[in-house]
Enzyme design. Structure first.
Site, PDB file in Angstrom:
ATOM      1  N   GLY A 221      25.561  53.753   6.958  1.00 48.06           N
ATOM      2  CA  GLY A 221      25.102  54.998   6.342  1.00 48.06           C
ATOM      3  C   GLY A 221      25.447  55.043   4.876  1.00 48.06           C
ATOM      4  N   ASN A 222      25.315  56.201   4.290  1.00 50.62           N
ATOM      5  CA  ASN A 222      25.688  56.365   2.879  1.00 50.62           C
ATOM      6  C   ASN A 222      26.286  57.753   2.682  1.00 50.62           C
ATOM      7  OD1 ASN A 222      23.509  58.307   2.022  1.00 50.62           O
ATOM      8  ND2 ASN A 222      22.268  56.610   2.779  1.00 50.62           N
ATOM      9  N   ARG A 223      26.731  58.028   1.458  1.00 49.40           N
ATOM     10  CA  ARG A 223      27.539  59.223   1.220  1.00 49.40           C
ATOM     11  C   ARG A 223      26.743  60.445   0.767  1.00 49.40           C
ATOM     12  NH1 ARG A 223      32.376  58.913  -2.040  1.00 49.40           N
ATOM     13  NH2 ARG A 223      31.610  57.312  -3.437  1.00 49.40           N
ATOM     14  N   SER A 224      25.437  60.422   0.920  1.00 48.77           N
ATOM     15  CA  SER A 224      24.658  61.587   0.493  1.00 48.77           C
ATOM     16  C   SER A 224      24.962  62.792   1.388  1.00 48.77           C
ATOM     17  CB  SER A 224      23.164  61.251   0.579  1.00 48.77           C
ATOM     18  OG  SER A 224      22.427  62.424   0.328  1.00 48.77           O
TER      19      SER A 224
END
Ligand code: CTP
Length: 421
Positions: A221-224
């Site tokens: 995933g990512n940190r958005s």
């Protein structure tokens, strides 16, 4: 009138003077939370509850949370001429909840209590946040009153949908206090109401970050956080747009006035975006879409004992933004569709943030690219953001560090410019 000891809690010089009008509805209890958020943001808030509002939440609550005297009637402290003074000195009036009755009085210029007097004397932006039963909201009388107020420059939010006071559900709930406070921040920043320039337009906004599963419990995933996309939806709806918000893994509650489609993977986001874009005037790709996904997804949880420590095999995900541009060129999406991308850049040894952004705008072929610098704790999960908005016609607009609603509004200005040219 309750007069707390004001010397113990001096108001900072940077504080903005906000009036919180509270009309008589059950949602008045949520206005207490809104008040807390406005005060925490550093504002000097005067609460003006109607007599009916005081049936729901009493004067001591408003006084304690605002650290200010509560203004309840035109005849109290008449020497201060409160029915004129409060509205005149306000920099923003927020009415939450705004009942059908209050909207009717405001639309017709009635002034039979302190709040309606304040609305007639205020010359600052006014934000009405309606909350009522669905039938009352949908009644032609209310619809006409809302249209009148909007035509005069007031910002009137759409109510949220969900559980109402009784067992019934529908449109009519007060939007989340957090969302109202974020819009209040934008109005204070502008010093002006919001234009209704997106009325009749359908905007598709993607938000959040996609998750690409490795097995049933793990993902890449990512940190958005989705905040920027959600603020875009909030502001677009407040400017009159019909909004389809495609939210990838965002925890925040749905913004009022948006149709939310919850997705998780890039593939799901792609399918939802392609479908929604067919009837859209603009697509704003604020989501952080994963460029790669694990090639194989295990059907059951990968056990430590079975795990292969060699690198995970990745496959490339489609670039949704570039696909939209190609579909438009192929005539499969409306020719006049405005396509906006976001680029989170860090800059590197080869080029700075803006140079990377300009190259990306050309590569992706979209109409507008919003370039923001990330890394070092900037942008992700924070309430503020700074960016440069690049238009394919070569114009560049810098938006300095400020609330994400302010950047959202600037991005929507760029969309409106494209829609109207
Ligand atoms: N985007 C997309 N589909 C992807 C990846 C990104 O639609 N698979 C969109 C994002 O929503 C954003 C824009 O493309 O609006 C820019 O994303 P970014 O990750 O910065 O672009 P990339 O082409 O992946 O460039 P980079 O090589 O810098 O990662």
């Amino acid at each position: 009138m309750t007069r707390p000891d004001s010397t113990s809690d001096p108001v900072p010089a940077s504080a903005r003077r906000v009036v919180l009008g509270v009309a008589g509805g059950i949602a008045a209890y949520k206005a207490a939370d809104l008040l807390r958020k406005l005060v925490e943001a550093g504002h000097d808030v005067t609460v003006v509850p109607t007599a009916a509002a005081l049936q729901f939440v009493g004067e001591p609550t408003w006084a304690a949370l605002s650290h200010n005297p509560v203004a309840t009637g035109v005849f109290e402290h008449a020497e201060d001429v409160p029915h004129v003074a409060i509205g005149r000195r306000a920099e923003l009036v927020v009415v939450a909840p705004a009942t059908a009755d209050l909207l009717a009085k405001a639309a017709h210029g009635l002034a039979d209590d302190l709040l309606t007097n304040t609305l007639l004397t205020a010359r600052c932006p006014v934000l009405f946040v309606p909350a009522m039963h669905t039938e009352m909201w949908q009644h032609p009388a209310t619809a006409d009153n809302v249209a009148t107020l909007r035509r005069r420059g007031a910002t009137v939010l759409e109510p949220a949908s969900g559980r109402l006071t009784g067992a019934d559900t529908g449109k009519g709930r007060l939007p989340e206090p957090e969302e109202i406070a974020r819009l209040a921040q934008l109005l204070l920043h502008r010093g002006l109401g919001l234009p209704s320039d997106l009325t009749g337009r359908h905007l598709v906004i993607t938000a959040g970050g996609t998750r690409e599963p490795l097995d049933p419990v793990r993902f890449l995933g990512n940190r958005s956080s989705g905040r920027q996309g959600f603020d875009l939806a909030t502001v677009a709806a407040a400017r009159g747009a019909q909004v389809t918000l495609i939210a990838a893994n965002v925890e925040a509650p749905a913004p009022a006035g948006s149709d939310v489609i919850r997705v998780s993977t890039a593939e799901q986001l792609r399918a939802a975006t392609h479908t929604a874009a067919k009837s859209a005037d603009a697509v704003v790709m604020a989501a952080a879409v994963a460029d790669f996904r694990p090639t194989a997804v295990a059907a059951s949880k990968i056990k430590k004992s079975e795990a292969d420590p060699s690198p995970v095999q990745l496959s490339r995900n489609p670039d949704v933004l570039s696909e939209l541009v190609s579909l438009r060129a192929a005539g499969e999406l409306p020719a006049q569709l405005v396509i906006v991308g976001f680029a989170a850049e860090t800059g590197d040894a080869e080029a700075d943030v803006l140079t990377h952004g300009r190259a990306k705008l050309a590569r992706k072929g979209c109409d507008v690219l919003v370039v923001n610098a990330v890394g070092d704790g900037r942008a992700f999960g924070r309430p503020d953001n700074a960016a440069v908005i690049l238009d394919a016609d070569g114009s560049e607009t810098e938006v300095s560090l400020g609330p994400k609603t302010v950047l959202a509004s600037a991005v929507l200005d760029a969309v409106v410019y494209r829609l109207n040219r």
